[in-house]
Write an enzyme that holds these catalytic residues in place. Structure first.
Site, PDB file in Angstrom:
ATOM      1  N   LYS A  30      -4.239 -52.083 -35.210  1.00  0.00           N
ATOM      2  CA  LYS A  30      -5.714 -53.043 -35.217  1.00  0.00           C
ATOM      3  C   LYS A  30      -6.692 -52.032 -35.892  1.00  0.00           C
ATOM      4  CE  LYS A  30      -6.603 -51.430 -30.564  1.00  0.00           C
ATOM      5  NZ  LYS A  30      -6.535 -51.665 -28.973  1.00  0.00           N
ATOM      6  N   ARG A 122      -8.293 -59.443 -19.681  1.00  0.00           N
ATOM      7  CA  ARG A 122      -8.798 -59.852 -20.851  1.00  0.00           C
ATOM      8  C   ARG A 122      -7.976 -61.214 -21.420  1.00  0.00           C
ATOM      9  NH1 ARG A 122      -9.155 -54.898 -25.085  1.00  0.00           N
ATOM     10  NH2 ARG A 122      -6.598 -55.470 -25.300  1.00  0.00           N
ATOM     11  N   TYR A 257     -37.079 -34.652 -37.368  1.00  0.00           N
ATOM     12  CA  TYR A 257     -37.851 -35.754 -37.032  1.00  0.00           C
ATOM     13  C   TYR A 257     -38.399 -35.480 -35.245  1.00  0.00           C
ATOM     14  CZ  TYR A 257     -36.399 -38.046 -41.162  1.00  0.00           C
ATOM     15  OH  TYR A 257     -36.326 -38.210 -42.556  1.00  0.00           O
ATOM     16  N   MET A 304     -30.043 -39.176 -40.317  1.00  0.00           N
ATOM     17  CA  MET A 304     -29.413 -40.348 -40.668  1.00  0.00           C
ATOM     18  C   MET A 304     -28.138 -39.609 -41.884  1.00  0.00           C
ATOM     19  SD  MET A 304     -30.092 -43.853 -42.599  1.00  0.00           S
ATOM     20  CE  MET A 304     -28.771 -45.135 -43.412  1.00  0.00           C
TER      21      MET A 304
HETATM   22  C1  LIG Z   1      -5.123 -50.992 -28.378  1.00  0.00           C
HETATM   23  C2  LIG Z   1      -4.137 -51.378 -27.732  1.00  0.00           C
HETATM   24  C3  LIG Z   1      -3.067 -50.647 -27.636  1.00  0.00           C
HETATM   25  C4  LIG Z   1      -2.996 -49.300 -27.849  1.00  0.00           C
HETATM   26  O1  LIG Z   1      -3.599 -48.360 -27.041  1.00  0.00           O
HETATM   27  P1  LIG Z   1      -3.747 -46.978 -27.396  1.00  0.00           P
HETATM   28  O2  LIG Z   1      -4.380 -46.469 -26.222  1.00  0.00           O
HETATM   29  O3  LIG Z   1      -4.461 -46.652 -28.405  1.00  0.00           O
HETATM   30  O4  LIG Z   1      -2.325 -46.578 -27.208  1.00  0.00           O
HETATM   31  C5  LIG Z   1      -1.955 -51.218 -26.990  1.00  0.00           C
HETATM   32  N1  LIG Z   1      -1.877 -52.518 -26.411  1.00  0.00           N
HETATM   33  C6  LIG Z   1      -3.177 -53.214 -26.613  1.00  0.00           C
HETATM   34  C7  LIG Z   1      -3.029 -54.696 -26.000  1.00  0.00           C
HETATM   35  C8  LIG Z   1      -4.331 -52.826 -27.260  1.00  0.00           C
HETATM   36  O5  LIG Z   1      -5.247 -53.582 -27.450  1.00  0.00           O
END
Ligand SMILES: *Cc1c(COP(=O)(O)O)cnc(C)c1O
Length: 358
Positions: A30, A122, A257, A304
């Protein structure tokens, strides 16, 4: 001179092999493979023997399908563009009872993995009974155009937490669901639950009856929790910048700054470095050090596109300044409270940093 984000390809690949540990891994890719680059990561994972991928966006799932024509591609979020999911042979989560009844017909010929909600809340079916209801309804559905139930899965929200009972609770709730369904004779081609933390907590193996561990961050070189030895997971990423010039300031001088740093000694040497929060260095990260010529020096102010690093006479203009590398790891700063591994990775600005694969 510009700050550089670079990955050592062989180190990335060998880490993937080490993480895989000859276990069946579903690589989580992802967010552009945790910003390592989808194409790069999928290629290296395929090389390491991983042929199952999951992501959260349909666009990325389609891209993975193009990169890996024979792979299993699992979409962890439910979407409504059913034709694309079907055309690209993408497996998708089945996220709720409502979704099932509303889209039963739309889902024809789509491989779905039934999701158990658990403590994260979720997505997923609330109870074992909800899952049984879908399985029974599906069995009784004599319409030849129906979905294909290929998998069963859950996601742990507490595998990264120690000293609290939540992981054990969600783990046993899930195993109860899984074992009950298996005892009732249901079969699934894909059964997966473990993120990186859960995978390592279970001894770097998949749980019994599971077909895959669904691993993300470990494949990208960061330890999910601090008890793991650094040698178990190797970081292939380097983020480095350059000393533009050295400034000398005196006791009581304010630098940066709005009084950002007050000089404590006469003849203090500040290296002006060409990287800042605009490049994705978190303010919390700037409370720690930078590595110059093998030595750590304190960062004194973050701007920045610049930072000040307090140095000594050994540091000069054009010296390299490392923010992250194999000895100054993302996970070290995670455990120092800078932010989650994925948060530090995600903060990097890939539009302003030069990107290199070595
Ligand atoms: C991001 C994610 C993972 C992987 O999690 P890690 O801690 O990065 O290994 C697995 N399952 C779902 C549903 C996720 O969103």
């Amino acid at each position: 001179m510009t700050a550089i984000w670079s990955v050592d390809t062989e180190a990335f690949y060998s880490n993937a092999k080490k993480v895989k540990n000859q276990q069946p891994i579903m690589a989580v890719v992802k967010n552009n493979a945790y910003h390592y680059g989808l194409e790069f990561a999928v290629k290296q994972f395929l090389r390491a023997g991983i042929n199952t991928f999951s992501t959260t966006s349909l666009k990325e799932a389609v891209r993975v399908r193009e990169l890996a024509p024979d792979a299993t591609v699992f979409l962890m979020n439910a979407v409504y563009d059913f034709d694309t999911v079907r055309d690209y042979h993408i497996h998708m989560t089945l996220p709720s009872l409502n979704y099932y009844y509303e889209h039963k017909a739309d889902l024809r010929d789509i491989h779905v993995h039934l999701e158990f909600e658990n403590l994260l809340h979720r997505s997923g079916f609330k109870t074992l009974e909800e899952i049984q209801q879908v399985l029974q309804d599906h069995q009784q559905n004599k319409n030849s155009e129906r979905m294909i139930i290929s998998g069963l899965w859950t996601h742990f929200g507490y595998a990264d937490e120690f000293g609290v009972p939540e992981y054990d609770e969600e783990r046993s709730a899930w195993l109860n669901v899984l074992h009950t369904l298996l005892n009732e004779g249901y079969q699934f081609d894909y059964i997966h639950s473990q993120n990186s933390a859960s995978y390592y907590r279970e001894g770097q193996v998949v749980l019994p009856h599971h077909t895959h561990a669904r691993v993300g961050i470990a494949l990208y070189g960061s330890r999910p929790y601090s008890d793991l030895d650094e040698s178990t997971i190797q970081q292939a990423l380097t983020v480095k910048a350059n000393v533009i010039q050295i400034r000398e300031v005196q006791n009581g001088d304010y630098c940066g700054y709005s009084w950002a740093f007050e000089t404590q000694h006469d003849n203090t040497k500040l290296a002006v470095v060409d990287v800042g929060y605009g490049d994705g260095i978190l303010r919390t990260r700037a409370q720690h050090e930078a590595l110059i010529n093998g030595k750590r020096y304190p960062i004194r102010a973050l701007m920045m596109s610049h930072m000040f690093v307090e140095v000594d006479e050994h540091v000069h203009a054009q010296d390299q300044v490392v923010l992250y590398n194999e000895s100054m790891r993302i996970d070290e700063y995670t455990f120092k409270g800078v932010g989650a591994n994925s948060e530090q990775l995600s903060a990097m600005n890939h539009d302003s940093l030069i990107k290199e694969y070595r």
